[in-house]
Every structure is written in structure tokens, then in C-alpha cells.
Design a protein around this motif. Structure first.
Motif, mmCIF file in Angstrom:
data_model
loop_
_atom_site.group_PDB
_atom_site.id
_atom_site.type_symbol
_atom_site.label_atom_id
_atom_site.label_comp_id
_atom_site.label_asym_id
_atom_site.label_seq_id
_atom_site.Cartn_x
_atom_site.Cartn_y
_atom_site.Cartn_z
ATOM 1 N N ILE A 1 5.434 -34.006 -90.750
ATOM 2 C CA ILE A 1 4.259 -35.149 -90.478
ATOM 3 C C ILE A 1 3.006 -34.215 -90.468
ATOM 4 O O ILE A 1 1.859 -34.616 -90.904
ATOM 5 C CB ILE A 1 4.414 -35.916 -89.105
ATOM 6 C CG1 ILE A 1 5.558 -36.815 -89.418
ATOM 7 C CG2 ILE A 1 3.261 -36.215 -88.586
ATOM 8 C CD1 ILE A 1 5.960 -37.508 -88.026
ATOM 9 N N TYR A 2 2.919 -32.976 -89.664
ATOM 10 C CA TYR A 2 1.722 -32.439 -89.633
ATOM 11 C C TYR A 2 1.468 -31.789 -91.055
ATOM 12 O O TYR A 2 0.022 -31.543 -91.515
ATOM 13 C CB TYR A 2 2.062 -30.967 -88.809
ATOM 14 C CG TYR A 2 1.922 -31.397 -87.216
ATOM 15 C CD1 TYR A 2 0.722 -31.313 -86.624
ATOM 16 C CD2 TYR A 2 3.111 -31.510 -86.652
ATOM 17 C CE1 TYR A 2 0.760 -31.460 -85.477
ATOM 18 C CE2 TYR A 2 3.047 -31.720 -85.269
ATOM 19 C CZ TYR A 2 1.892 -31.749 -84.631
ATOM 20 O OH TYR A 2 1.800 -32.296 -83.267
ATOM 21 N N ARG A 3 2.385 -31.487 -91.809
ATOM 22 C CA ARG A 3 1.985 -30.766 -93.188
ATOM 23 C C ARG A 3 1.336 -32.027 -94.102
ATOM 24 O O ARG A 3 0.415 -31.873 -94.858
ATOM 25 C CB ARG A 3 3.231 -30.598 -93.970
ATOM 26 C CG ARG A 3 3.907 -29.194 -93.547
ATOM 27 C CD ARG A 3 5.014 -28.725 -94.348
ATOM 28 N NE ARG A 3 5.632 -27.675 -93.885
ATOM 29 C CZ ARG A 3 6.863 -27.676 -93.375
ATOM 30 N NH1 ARG A 3 7.527 -28.951 -93.397
ATOM 31 N NH2 ARG A 3 7.585 -26.990 -92.651
ATOM 32 N N SER A 4 2.092 -33.339 -93.849
ATOM 33 C CA SER A 4 1.292 -34.329 -94.698
ATOM 34 C C SER A 4 0.009 -34.771 -94.244
ATOM 35 O O SER A 4 -0.844 -35.214 -94.916
ATOM 36 C CB SER A 4 2.394 -35.579 -94.573
ATOM 37 O OG SER A 4 3.591 -35.345 -95.070
ATOM 38 N N ALA A 5 -0.196 -34.678 -92.961
ATOM 39 C CA ALA A 5 -1.380 -34.837 -92.668
ATOM 40 C C ALA A 5 -2.619 -33.711 -92.827
ATOM 41 O O ALA A 5 -3.681 -34.084 -93.044
ATOM 42 C CB ALA A 5 -1.597 -34.885 -90.784
#
Length: 334
Positions: free
Chosen positions: A241-245
Motif C-alpha cells: 500500500i505504501y509503495r503504491s501510494a
């Protein structure tokens, strides 16, 4: 008369000395209690400190501690215990107990070593019975607080960015079916059940069980690997999720950068064209002014400037009999 009295007195003294030498007394220190055994039969029990009497050569005094004693389980060497769902774990238990009826204790187990062995058997058996009749979650958790923390505190602490918070909330909603299952008893209740099962037996030995606590639970290797894999999966989901964001923000910033770059270049090009236009206008005006003052000199100067730029590019010049080279012809008027 005096001689006879002296003999009797010395005899009495000698008998007293022999009596004391044979040990008619024994001492109980603070924190001790004792039972008096005569011909294998319990004839007395003492639990108060002080000087006590016994029959010399006949009575045998066995002393025990009155203090609270500890019992530690053998979790490392103990066999694995299956839970209700057939997951194998090691359970480390500790307990506190004391001898409250020394006569019954002597009759049932006699020695401290025997008492420890009996406690080992009873407690291990009770632990195995209680653990085997309950799910793993009942042994490792004491409340359902983890489910509340999962949906509130975790997101509030970890997610400051709106995009990440939204993604984490969606992840939490998607994981509703995988939340920790609710417990009905918990570790404290299981400890109470073990305590009740053990106490029902130990009182027959003159022992009072004070408490019993599940100190530690250690997973078997296969279960440990399963737990770690689940933790890794959960952390990877959050990390994704952090990578995608981050990738989304990166694309957004790159888009802004390109737009700003185009804007800056466009503005620079516009400014350069304006400057170039003004320069061309100034140059044209200058040329016009110069031409109007002396047209012949102006034409001569323009021709020389053209020669300077073009002639170096020619490998050779065959003739100068051209209007272009009129200023190079020696016969031409100067």
C-alpha cells in the motif's frame, strides 16, 4: 549420710547428663514444622517454633518448611501438547504451594522429592487436559482487544497521508474475515481451570496450592513458521500500500514537473523570441540608418562580411567575374 546423699546426687546428675546426651529435645526454627514418628506411626505434629520434647531413641522427627514453595514446569523437556484444533505447543507453567497439614503430607508423600514428583505428574496432566480441550487462541490471548486495536489505533498511528490511510482502511475492511477470532475464556481462565483441577488432588497430600500461572507458550516449529508467514503476508500487504501510494505520488510529481518544465521552456522561448525580434528590429534600423547615410559604403561592407563567411568554405575559386565578386576585381573602381 553425706556420702550416700552425694552418691545419689551424682547418680541423678549422671542420669540427667545421659538423658540430655540421648537428645530428648529438638528445636523448630521459624518457618519450620515437624511430625514425630514412633515405630513408623505419626504420634505428634508441631507447627510452632521453639524447643520441643521427644522420646530419645524412639521418636524420629521429620521437619518440613512452612514457607511458600515454588514449582516450575519442564517446558523445554516436556512433550508437546495438542490444542483442540491439533496444533502442537509447549506450555511453561509455574505454581506456588505450601504444606499446611504435615501429618497428612507425611502419610501421603513423606519426602519433598516425592512431593515434587507428584506435583509434576498432577500439574502436567491437568495442563495437558485443559489445553487439549481448548483452542489455541484461548491459551495465547487474555482478551479480544487486538481486534479493536486493529481497526482503530493501527490506522490512526501509521497512516498520516490521506491516500495511504484510505488504502489501509480498505485493507482493514477486506480483512474483516481474517481478524483474530474472539476468545471465550482466555489464558487467565485456563489458568484458573488448571488451578481447580490440581487443587482437587493436592489437598489430599496436606498441600495447599496458592496459585498456578501459564508463564509462557512456545509454538512448535511448523506452527511458528505458519505464524511468521502470516505476519510477513500482513506486513507485505501494508508495505505494498505504501509503495503504491508512493508510486502514485511519484507519477503526480513527475507530471507536475513536466508541466512546469514545459511552462518554463515556453515562457523562455517566448521571451527569447521577443528579445530576438527587438534585436532584429534594432539591427534593421541600424542597417537602414547606415544605408541612408552612405549607400556605397554600406554595400561594400555587406559584401566584405559575406566574403568573410562564404569564401573560406570554397575549395577553390575559378573566376571572380561575377557581380558577387565585384569588389575583388582589381579593375573594378574602388
Amino acid at each position: 549420710m553425706n556420702k550416700k546423699f552425694t552418691t545419689v546426687f551424682l547418680t541423678i546428675v549422671a542420669l540427667l547428663i545421659i538423658l540430655f546426651a540421648m537428645g530428648p529435645f529438638y528445636i523448630l526454627n521459624e518457618g519450620q514444622q515437624a511430625v514425630v514418628i514412633r515405630f513408623g506411626k505419626i504420634v505428634d505434629a508441631q507447627q510452632q517454633a521453639g524447643l520441643k520434647l521427644k522420646v530419645p531413641f524412639i521418636d524420629n522427627v521429620v521437619k518440613y518448611s512452612k514457607r511458600i514453595l515454588s514449582w516450575d514446569g519442564r517446558a523445554q523437556g516436556q512433550d508437546r501438547i495438542p490444542t483442540k484444533e491439533q496444533l502442537f505447543i509447549w506450555v511453561d507453567v509455574t505454581a506456588r504451594w505450601k504444606i499446611t497439614d504435615p501429618m497428612q503430607f507425611y502419610a501421603a508423600v513423606t519426602s519433598m522429592d516425592n512431593a515434587q514428583n507428584r506435583l509434576n505428574e498432577i500439574i502436567h496432566s491437568s495442563v495437558r487436559t485443559v489445553i487439549s480441550n481448548n483452542m489455541l487462541r484461548e491459551a495465547v490471548r487474555s482478551s479480544n482487544l487486538i481486534n479493536e486495536l486493529t481497526t482503530t489505533t493501527k490506522i490512526a498511528v501509521e497512516a498520516e497521508d490521506a491516500i495511504i490511510q484510505r488504502e489501509l482502511e480498505e485493507l482493514e475492511r477486506g480483512q474483516d474475515s481474517t481478524k483474530q477470532e474472539r476468545i471465550e475464556k482466555g489464558r487467565e481462565v485456563l489458568s484458573t481451570e488448571i488451578f481447580g483441577a490440581v487443587s482437587a488432588v493436592t489437598h489430599q497430600f496436606g498441600i495447599t496450592l496458592i496459585d498456578i500461572i501459564i508463564r509462557q507458550i512456545r509454538y512448535s516449529d511448523d506452527l511458528t513458521e505458519s505464524v511468521y508467514n502470516r505476519m510477513i503476508k500482513d506486513r507485505n500487504q501494508v508495505a505494498q500500500i505504501y509503495r503504491s501510494a508512493g508510486e502514485g505520488q511519484k507519477a503526480e510529481w513527475l507530471g507536475k514537473l513536466q508541466n512546469e518544465q514545459k511552462t518554463i521552456l515556453s515562457q523562455a522561448y517566448k521571451t527569447a523570441e521577443e528579445i530576438k525580434g527587438r534585436a532584429d528590429a534594432t539591427a534593421a534600423k541600424t542597417y537602414a540608418d547606415s544605408y541612408s547615410k552612405d549607400s556605397d559604403f554600406f554595400e561594400f561592407w555587406r559584401s566584405i562580411e559575406s566574403y568573410r563567411k562564404t569564401i573560406p568554405k570554397f575549395n577553390k575559386t575559378i573566376t571572380t567575374e561575377m557581380e558577387y565578386f565585384k569588389y575583388l576585381d582589381r579593375q573594378s573602381p574602388r
